[in-house]
Design an enzyme around this catalytic site. Structure first.
Site, PDB file in Angstrom:
ATOM      1  N   ASP A  35       1.155  -1.448  -0.214  1.00  0.00           N
ATOM      2  CA  ASP A  35      -0.026  -0.099  -0.238  1.00  0.00           C
ATOM      3  C   ASP A  35       0.741   1.262   0.439  1.00  0.00           C
ATOM      4  O   ASP A  35       2.119   0.753   0.422  1.00  0.00           O
ATOM      5  CB  ASP A  35      -0.561  -0.461   1.397  1.00  0.00           C
ATOM      6  CG  ASP A  35      -1.608   0.648   1.377  1.00  0.00           C
ATOM      7  OD1 ASP A  35      -2.645   2.126   0.401  1.00  0.00           O
ATOM      8  OD2 ASP A  35      -1.689   1.547   2.736  1.00  0.00           O
ATOM      9  N   PHE A  36       0.323   2.489   0.181  1.00  0.00           N
ATOM     10  CA  PHE A  36       1.406   4.135  -0.423  1.00  0.00           C
ATOM     11  C   PHE A  36       1.126   4.333   1.253  1.00  0.00           C
ATOM     12  O   PHE A  36       2.080   4.730   1.907  1.00  0.00           O
ATOM     13  CB  PHE A  36       0.596   4.816  -1.201  1.00  0.00           C
ATOM     14  CG  PHE A  36       1.706   5.929  -1.510  1.00  0.00           C
ATOM     15  CD1 PHE A  36       2.938   5.465  -2.225  1.00  0.00           C
ATOM     16  CD2 PHE A  36       1.024   7.413  -1.438  1.00  0.00           C
ATOM     17  CE1 PHE A  36       3.841   6.733  -1.976  1.00  0.00           C
ATOM     18  CE2 PHE A  36       1.530   8.196  -1.677  1.00  0.00           C
ATOM     19  CZ  PHE A  36       3.006   7.916  -2.381  1.00  0.00           C
ATOM     20  N   ASP A  37      -0.147   5.009   0.870  1.00  0.00           N
ATOM     21  CA  ASP A  37      -0.480   6.262   2.427  1.00  0.00           C
ATOM     22  C   ASP A  37      -0.349   5.019   4.123  1.00  0.00           C
ATOM     23  O   ASP A  37      -0.744   3.713   3.630  1.00  0.00           O
ATOM     24  CB  ASP A  37      -1.929   6.244   2.664  1.00  0.00           C
ATOM     25  CG  ASP A  37      -1.705   7.554   1.703  1.00  0.00           C
ATOM     26  OD1 ASP A  37      -0.829   9.125   1.459  1.00  0.00           O
ATOM     27  OD2 ASP A  37      -2.220   7.487  -0.346  1.00  0.00           O
ATOM     28  N   ASP A 221      -1.899  -0.292   5.831  1.00  0.00           N
ATOM     29  CA  ASP A 221      -2.485  -0.375   7.129  1.00  0.00           C
ATOM     30  C   ASP A 221      -3.397   0.178   7.380  1.00  0.00           C
ATOM     31  O   ASP A 221      -4.302   0.605   8.665  1.00  0.00           O
ATOM     32  CB  ASP A 221      -1.180   0.853   7.242  1.00  0.00           C
ATOM     33  CG  ASP A 221      -2.219   2.045   6.369  1.00  0.00           C
ATOM     34  OD1 ASP A 221      -2.280   3.289   7.299  1.00  0.00           O
ATOM     35  OD2 ASP A 221      -2.587   1.794   5.489  1.00  0.00           O
TER      36      ASP A 221
END
Length: 280
Positions: A35-37, A221
């Site tokens: 994932d990124f954020d 997250d």
């Protein structure tokens, strides 16, 4: 392999230990999807100010040559994740793939082009009604909307009572989504309206099929990462080693309790990836 002063953290599950062992033993058969954020980038009050952690690109550059593929799977538009991540034109990341909008969009470093289907008409219709809906709720003050093109999100992080605003808006936004053929995706003080049929689990499963990977590592997250965790669990039940990483210190217990390894935020997750790369 040599000796390493910093031992790798040990997964809390036997399946996770098997996944890490397979990654270290046969990295060329592994896909690492992230994932990124909140995973490669810290969560910040204004999502437009999010940027990859300074260690993210160096860690991915160290890891990428050893594994079958590195992919970033995000709810953001693919080109935004590429820009905020600083992923374009990086030596060592020539084969990076970014799957944006939960896999509806795809950016390949090889071509630097984004491929995407036409947008769902319900997103524009919901966006047109959103401000009027929010203004009917006292809790909406301090919230703001984020236009993601193929989705629209309402953030409550800046409201006087962030969790109260989130709770008050969840049902009316679910109703708005339902009326326009969309789904509501709750996250960390954000409620996102997006088209059905695509999630990180579907995106990951299709990408694993495409690459023919044997081992799957996934790091996330938030609640939107649960479908990807479920995909890894399904693949493990079919004999694929897998490793599930949770970035955070318990903000999203539903994810943390399913993870093989909980790492306290992006810096720790990136350190873990760099440590793995140093052993390959």
């Amino acid at each position: 392999m040599g000796s390493h002063p910093n031992p790798l953290p040990t997964p809390v599950t036997s399946a996770g230990a098997d996944g890490l062992a397979a990654l270290l033993a046969r990295p060329g058969k592994a896909v690492v999807a992230l994932d990124f954020d909140g995973t490669l980038a810290e969560i910040v009050p204004d999502p437009e100010q999010a940027r990859a952690h300074p260690g993210a690109v160096p860690a991915l550059v160290a890891l990428a040559p050893h594994v079958a593929s590195v992919a970033v799977i995000t709810g953001r538009p693919a080109d935004v994740a590429v820009r905020y991540g600083g992923f374009a034109g990086v030596p060592g990341l020539e084969h990076l793939v970014v799957l944006g909008h939960y896999g509806a969009e795809r950016w390949d470093a090889v071509s630097s082009a984004v491929h995407a289907p036409p947008p769902h008409p319900g997103v524009a219709a919901a966006r047109a009604e959103l401000l009027g809906l929010l203004e009917r709720f006292d809790a909406w003050q301090g919230t703001w909307t984020e236009d993601k093109g193929r989705a629209v999100a309402v953030h409550t992080r800046r409201a006087a009572d962030p969790q109260g605003a989130f709770d008050a808006l969840r049902a009316p936004l679910a109703d708005l989504a339902d009326r326009h053929g969309l789904m509501l995706e709750p996250g960390r003080l954000v409620l996102e309206l997006r088209p059905p049929g695509m999630d990180k689990g579907v995106a990951l499963a299709e990408y694993v099929r495409e690459t023919g990977a044997e081992t799957i590592v996934y790091g996330g997250d938030d609640l939107g990462d649960l479908p990807a965790f479920a995909t890894v669990d399904t693949l493990r039940s079919k004999g694929h080693p897998g490793l599930l990483l949770c970035s955070g210190t318990g903000e999203v217990p539903e994810l943390a309790e399913k993870a093989d390894l909980v790492l306290p935020g992006p810096a720790a997750l990136i350190d873990f990836l760099a440590s793995v790369a140093a052993r390959l």
